[in-house]
Design a protein around this motif. Structure first.
Motif, mmCIF file in Angstrom:
data_model
loop_
_atom_site.group_PDB
_atom_site.id
_atom_site.type_symbol
_atom_site.label_atom_id
_atom_site.label_comp_id
_atom_site.label_asym_id
_atom_site.label_seq_id
_atom_site.Cartn_x
_atom_site.Cartn_y
_atom_site.Cartn_z
ATOM 1 N N UNK A 50 34.446 55.742 -18.322
ATOM 2 C CA UNK A 50 34.655 54.353 -17.916
ATOM 3 C C UNK A 50 33.471 53.786 -17.145
ATOM 4 N N UNK A 51 32.683 54.662 -16.540
ATOM 5 C CA UNK A 51 31.522 54.170 -15.788
ATOM 6 C C UNK A 51 30.549 53.421 -16.688
ATOM 7 N N UNK A 52 30.628 53.688 -17.987
ATOM 8 C CA UNK A 52 29.706 53.034 -18.924
ATOM 9 C C UNK A 52 30.197 51.671 -19.399
ATOM 10 N N UNK A 53 31.349 51.258 -18.906
ATOM 11 C CA UNK A 53 31.903 49.976 -19.330
ATOM 12 C C UNK A 53 31.340 48.820 -18.508
ATOM 13 N N UNK A 54 31.983 47.670 -18.648
ATOM 14 C CA UNK A 54 31.600 46.521 -17.829
ATOM 15 C C UNK A 54 31.940 46.850 -16.391
ATOM 16 N N UNK B 249 30.264 37.789 -12.407
ATOM 17 C CA UNK B 249 31.459 38.447 -12.954
ATOM 18 C C UNK B 249 31.237 39.844 -13.501
ATOM 19 N N UNK B 250 30.023 40.198 -13.868
ATOM 20 C CA UNK B 250 29.797 41.585 -14.260
ATOM 21 C C UNK B 250 28.605 42.128 -13.508
ATOM 22 N N UNK C 183 24.048 51.003 -15.082
ATOM 23 C CA UNK C 183 24.866 51.929 -14.298
ATOM 24 C C UNK C 183 24.170 53.286 -14.144
ATOM 25 N N UNK D 243 37.810 51.533 -12.801
ATOM 26 C CA UNK D 243 38.091 50.365 -13.634
ATOM 27 C C UNK D 243 38.573 50.791 -15.000
ATOM 28 N N UNK E 59 38.774 50.367 -18.966
ATOM 29 C CA UNK E 59 37.656 49.961 -19.818
ATOM 30 C C UNK E 59 37.637 48.490 -20.201
ATOM 31 N N UNK F 152 37.756 46.091 -15.482
ATOM 32 C CA UNK F 152 36.442 45.534 -15.193
ATOM 33 C C UNK F 152 35.922 44.664 -16.326
ATOM 34 N N UNK F 153 35.999 45.167 -17.519
ATOM 35 C CA UNK F 153 35.409 44.433 -18.623
ATOM 36 C C UNK F 153 36.121 43.121 -18.871
ATOM 37 N N UNK G 294 35.676 40.110 -16.618
ATOM 38 C CA UNK G 294 34.399 39.584 -16.224
ATOM 39 C C UNK G 294 33.345 39.538 -17.305
ATOM 40 N N UNK G 295 33.496 40.347 -18.287
ATOM 41 C CA UNK G 295 32.352 40.591 -19.128
ATOM 42 C C UNK G 295 32.034 39.412 -20.014
ATOM 43 N N UNK G 296 30.725 39.212 -20.217
ATOM 44 C CA UNK G 296 30.306 38.136 -21.097
ATOM 45 C C UNK G 296 30.794 38.375 -22.516
ATOM 46 N N UNK G 297 30.996 39.634 -22.829
ATOM 47 C CA UNK G 297 31.260 39.976 -24.197
ATOM 48 C C UNK G 297 32.726 40.337 -24.395
ATOM 49 N N UNK G 298 33.532 40.158 -23.379
ATOM 50 C CA UNK G 298 34.915 40.565 -23.556
ATOM 51 C C UNK G 298 35.815 39.499 -22.965
ATOM 52 N N UNK H 204 36.152 44.134 -27.336
ATOM 53 C CA UNK H 204 35.012 43.850 -26.474
ATOM 54 C C UNK H 204 34.261 45.059 -25.956
ATOM 55 N N UNK H 205 34.884 46.224 -25.938
ATOM 56 C CA UNK H 205 34.195 47.406 -25.418
ATOM 57 C C UNK H 205 34.224 48.492 -26.486
ATOM 58 N N UNK I 82 28.216 48.850 -22.529
ATOM 59 C CA UNK I 82 27.956 47.713 -21.649
ATOM 60 C C UNK I 82 27.290 48.125 -20.340
ATOM 61 N N UNK I 83 27.556 49.347 -19.881
ATOM 62 C CA UNK I 83 27.015 49.796 -18.601
ATOM 63 C C UNK I 83 25.500 49.844 -18.570
#
Lengths: 493, 493
Positions: free
Chosen positions: A170-174, A366-367, A372, B106, B108, B112-113, B116-120, B144-145, B343-344
């Protein structure tokens, strides 16, 4: 005068004399390089022979050459004279433009760093819209960049490996816009221990360099209705520009031997200070003034922005603790990895009053904006002790340089006064009145990148101007350090 | 009604009936959790018994529970009923606030994603200023992820090592605001080969995610005097907000079976499109419309912003090349590593018309904002072929998932129509009219994160609304995929 320029084989149309002459010569030469009439690597005639050829003063030619070297259209190296720069394109360009020479990867500070960095300096022409030439000096004593050759690459890669393999998927997510929780926790521990910061991980926001953090704060302050921010009489123009870009005006406070005179603060919304080690004057803010500025913030609801850019590097006395420790609800602490590790990491951090966390986070977008992996690696670096080890080693190395610098100056320029030597990666070298500009020009001419104090002076500063050099000793790699020092001594009056 | 709430042991003051009742119950429960009157992990009564206790409809209680589960104050797991969430603080908070449960790192995407994420996607309440609760669903089918468990960690570390040890020291300094030259060169090669982009490294700007790029473009357009940007009727609300934050208004174009109706473009300054794979409808922009939008841009001087978010993932036909190839001076190409890697990394890129490079670079802020190590690693990943290998493997895995999804739907919900299956990491599942909201609620109730099409509909869209689910199949790790699919089939009407 409109005659063929025999020595060089091109035509120049120059005004006969007066202030337009040098400018005309400079423009004509620049144009000749730009259009390719003077081919890359072409060796130019000496200023003496060109001046004779044109029938003008030798100094006029020398000054035109110096300006074009500074702009990067020409290069000057000892022993090989003045040449047209190679065409290595770099920096934002218009298509088709011929750009002057620069290192393929940018020179450490007069190039990429000095042109742009929040933590370093800019060539005076950077705001023009035409291509920004960036010369590559042989030696670099511009303050702002640490010795990049000393970056602990192997240690960093090991930490990256450990951190990355231990991280959950999950650390690799947004990510959390404040930055990864592990890094914020590690920073809280480190800042509390090393800098006396009252650091709660929930109030830490990781950002992509000091400039990014300052720009976020500027936007938040502006959105709150702020208009004026007090700054120091001497500092980094890019920082002031970050604030003006956010819609704020900057007002310099007077400076004296006790540091910045914070008693002059009135109804500003915030004040930007370098309390531990004034940049570039090199003195800590006097104890009484630390109290005064915190009182002001409490009384008026103002905000102190504490730029703790090189708090790790102090040599002769106990470190000056962070001002933020006095009142974490009125002081924003800003720190960076750009001096202690490398600017290329793009990692900095803010410790915010609780009332600012949400606004800054929203302004950040927001992100998370920092990769990371570097965040996790820095967290591992901090918690494993690798960061402390690296800083200790760097402190020792920089201290040796500082000692060598002070010794060399005592030997070669005993009449010049050196201050601000107790900490950081630069010293202030006072010059006889009226000599700063010519010394800086002479340095450029010799391929030595160097900034005078004037460069760091706020345009509205009322403090009496002084001639001085701000000599950064952090940048040169070890093998170039002795040469840089020699070059410096050569240009001193 | 103001009676002690026997089943739960706390007092509730509720309005007697009407629309205020459910809201009152929801607010009272939220407040009880927030203040700690309902302790973490407390098991709540069933909706049936609480409704009987309160003398209200069971549905009202069920809806209040569902809302608080969605907000993260409560958790609902099959077999263990509804409980008060644990206090795990996450996201921007006010000091002292009790925050609802969420994964320490968070979740996935709804976490978090999605927030906030631009892509999600974002939970509908994200713009409120109070703490944003983030539930951790058991299964996640929000698009999105990508599957973060499939990130090629070992390969990435190897590439990082190679890239880092080969880089000159200067690479660690303040970098080119466009991003490192090596990465821009590698991207130019890759984008030209894989996506038909006419990519010159000098016109590539690396940014910290698509949202960062879009926000830079928004600021540049606004500074040029732009006011209106056309967008698609369906898309990602956070993208539209990036534009409105920059001071631009967004105007949705109609949507039909040929994609977005670009013939409606008039005097907008720009149009934001997903031409290769409309998000979330899943169709490519029709060939004629590709020509139409480029014509419009040439005729009016407008700018096409091409969001190529998942161009790598196409299963059944030849990839649709980038629109940018038709006219690189009127189309900005935007790509990202967030779908193909993770995304990270916070790495995305723009290929700009030559006339925009300088403005975007200045808006970016004079220094690179992305860590150089990740940039160099991605460059090495691209040039060594590791990126291609990873994308091929991911494409195969996602294709298998898509096939399983389509088979499962044909079996369990043969009456529902699935579209947009040829590419990407999501499909569109049409629902009977009027059922979308209840299906999404049922999913939330079951711990399945899922978004309806309504979530992605522009508030000013004139296109007839339709009930559908946007099912993302990229996010679950392999071990959770079968369970997620089962959970989906269970909630379908």
């Amino acid at each position: 005068m409109a005659k063929p320029w025999a020595t060089l084989g091109i035509d120049l149309h120059l005004e006969p004399a007066g202030p337009g002459l040098r400018r005309g010569l400079t423009d004509a030469l620049r144009e000749a390089v730009r259009t390719g009439r003077l081919a890359p690597a072409t060796r130019l005639p000496s200023s003496r022979s060109l001046a004779a050829d044109l029938g003008i003063a030798r100094n006029t030619v020398a000054e035109a050459y110096a300006e074009l070297v500074a702009e990067g259209w020409l290069t000057a190296r000892q022993g090989s004279g003045t040449r047209v720069a190679e065409r290595v394109v770099r920096g934002p360009v218009r298509e088709g433009a011929v750009l002057p020479q620069t290192g393929a990867l940018g020179s450490p500070s007069v190039g990429a760093a000095a042109a742009a960095a929040p933590r370093t300096t800019t060539p005076p022409r950077r705001d023009r819209s035409r291509p920004r030439p960036r010369p590559r000096p042989a030696y670099d004593l511009v303050p702002g960049t640490p010795d990049l050759s000393a970056f602990p690459r192997a240690e960093w890669l090991k930490a990256a490996r450990r951190a990355f393999l231990a991280a959950p998927h999950q650390a690799l997510g947004y990510g959390d816009p404040r930055g990864h929780a592990d890094l914020r926790a590690a920073l809280a521990g480190y800042l509390s221990r090393a800098r006396g910061v009252r650091a709660d991980p929930e109030r830490i926001v990781v950002c992509a360099g000091f400039g990014h953090g300052l720009s976020l704060l500027g936007r938040v302050l502006r959105a709150r209705g702020a208009q004026r921010v007090a700054v120091e009489s001497y500092g980094l123009p890019p920082h002031w520009r970050q604030l003006t870009t956010a819609g704020l005006s900057t007002h310099p406070l007077p400076f004296d031997e006790l540091g910045t005179s914070v008693a002059e603060l009135t109804h500003e919304s915030a004040v930007l200070l370098t309390p531990a080690h004034q940049f570039p004057m090199g003195v800590p803010l006097h104890r009484d003034r630390r109290a005064t500025v915190v009182d002001w913030a409490r009384r008026t609801g103002g905000l102190v922005l504490e730029d703790d850019y090189d708090g790790e590097f102090r040599y002769d006395r106990q470190p000056v603790g962070a001002l933020q420790g006095l009142d974490p609800e009125h002081v924003v602490y800003l720190g960076t990895a750009s001096k202690s590790l490398a600017p290329g990491l793009r990692l900095a951090w803010m410790v915010l009053p609780s009332t600012l966390v949400e606004e800054v986070t929203v302004a950040k977008g927001h992100v998370d904006t920092c990769g990371v992996l570097d965040q996790l690696t820095l967290a591992e670096f901090l918690t494993s002790g690798a960061y402390d080890r690296h800083v200790r080693a760097a402190r020792l190395r920089y201290r040796r340089r500082r000692d060598a610098l002070v010794r060399a100056l005592a030997l070669h320029a005993p009449h010049l006064h050196v201050t601000g030597i107790a900490a950081g990666l630069h010293v202030l070298l006072r010059l006889p009145p009226g000599t700063e500009q010519s010394v800086v020009q002479a340095a450029t001419w010799q391929g030595l990148a160097l900034h005078g104090l004037t460069f760091f002076r706020h345009e509205s500063a009322t403090t009496e101007p002084a001639d001085a050099l701000v000599v950064g000793y952090g940048t040169p790699p070890d093998h170039a350090w002795a040469g840089a020092l020699e070059a410096l001594c050569r240009v001193l009056p």
